[in-house]
Design a protein around this motif. Structure first.
Motif, PDB file in Angstrom:
ATOM      1  N   ARG A 111      -4.749  -0.130  -4.780  1.00 38.97           N
ATOM      2  CA  ARG A 111      -5.100  -0.835  -3.543  1.00 38.97           C
ATOM      3  C   ARG A 111      -5.617   0.136  -2.481  1.00 38.97           C
ATOM      4  O   ARG A 111      -6.601  -0.141  -1.808  1.00 38.97           O
ATOM      5  N   GLU A 157      -8.050  -8.633  -7.205  1.00 46.18           N
ATOM      6  CA  GLU A 157      -6.931  -8.492  -8.139  1.00 46.18           C
ATOM      7  C   GLU A 157      -6.704  -9.774  -8.935  1.00 46.18           C
ATOM      8  O   GLU A 157      -6.275  -9.748 -10.072  1.00 46.18           O
ATOM      9  N   LYS A 216       1.019  -1.403  -7.579  1.00 46.40           N
ATOM     10  CA  LYS A 216      -0.436  -1.437  -7.370  1.00 46.40           C
ATOM     11  C   LYS A 216      -0.879  -0.662  -6.126  1.00 46.40           C
ATOM     12  O   LYS A 216      -2.042  -0.730  -5.739  1.00 46.40           O
ATOM     13  N   LEU A 251       0.816  -1.213   0.000  1.00 50.57           N
ATOM     14  CA  LEU A 251       0.000   0.000   0.000  1.00 50.57           C
ATOM     15  C   LEU A 251       0.852   1.268   0.000  1.00 50.57           C
ATOM     16  O   LEU A 251       0.348   2.359  -0.228  1.00 50.57           O
ATOM     17  N   VAL A 302      -9.394  -7.165  -1.282  1.00 55.08           N
ATOM     18  CA  VAL A 302      -8.729  -6.429  -2.364  1.00 55.08           C
ATOM     19  C   VAL A 302      -7.836  -7.370  -3.178  1.00 55.08           C
ATOM     20  O   VAL A 302      -7.852  -7.350  -4.410  1.00 55.08           O
ATOM     21  N   LEU A 303      -7.080  -8.215  -2.491  1.00 57.86           N
ATOM     22  CA  LEU A 303      -6.184  -9.143  -3.181  1.00 57.86           C
ATOM     23  C   LEU A 303      -6.969 -10.176  -4.003  1.00 57.86           C
ATOM     24  O   LEU A 303      -6.557 -10.547  -5.086  1.00 57.86           O
TER      25      LEU A 303
END
Length: 185
Positions: free
Chosen positions: A140, A183, A136, A131, A179-180
């Motif tokens: 993120r 992705e 990314k 982050l 979030v992951l």
């Protein structure tokens, strides 16, 4: 929807948009050069009814949020995602361009500032989660801001807001997993 607190906004257009969406009183800062008189009125509003800061999701809006928050402790915050604040013409970004529904949703998910001495989420966890820096990081942070309803921010602001709104390690991990997973899709 009736709002008890006084909503701090940037200008008259924001007041009009909010009053079309909810039953609320507003206090306008008239831009990012907030006068001492306006700050005093916000302090009185906080003591009497409470304050919700609801500024545009841009640099001047964040500047206003920081100034008011630093001066008036214990404020609540409403955040509008950038995509909800873009003018139909594509020229302009702000609360005044948001739909009635977007304003109602933002005000229904208000976050309250809390002072806390203990560190909830260490800085290193943000670095390890990709982050702070990295290819990314911006995307993120944007997704985390939306999911936690704390707005978009840079890395330093993310760290402060996670603490300010007392986001727990568990909440952070759950959101980061989400979030992951997105992705990977």
């Amino acid at each position: 929807m009736k709002i008890k607190e006084i909503i701090v906004v940037e200008g008259k257009s924001d007041t009009i948009a909010i009053q079309h969406a909810v039953d609320a009183d507003t206090l306008e800062t008239n831009g990012s050069e907030i006068s001492e008189e306006t700050l005093k009125r916000i302090e009185v509003a906080q003591k009497k009814r409470g304050v919700i800061i609801f500024t545009d999701p841009d640099y001047p809006g964040e500047r206003i949020r920081k100034i008011v928050s630093a001066r008036v402790p214990g404020c609540k915050h409403a955040f509008l995602p950038k995509q909800e604040a873009i003018a139909r013409s594509g020229k302009g970004l702000g609360v005044e361009h948001a739909s009635k529904l977007a304003i109602q949703q933002a005000l229904s998910k208000v976050k309250e500032e809390m002072e806390r001495d203990a560190e909830l989420i260490p800085w290193q966890d943000l670095v390890d989660a990709g982050l702070i820096g990295g290819p990314k990081a911006k995307q993120r942070r944007e997704k985390i801001g939306q999911k936690l309803n704390i707005g978009y921010m840079n890395g330093k602001q993310l760290y402060k807001r996670l603490r300010m709104f007392q986001i727990t390690q568990e909440e952070f991990i759950d959101v980061m997993r989400s979030v992951l997973q997105e992705e990977k899709k």
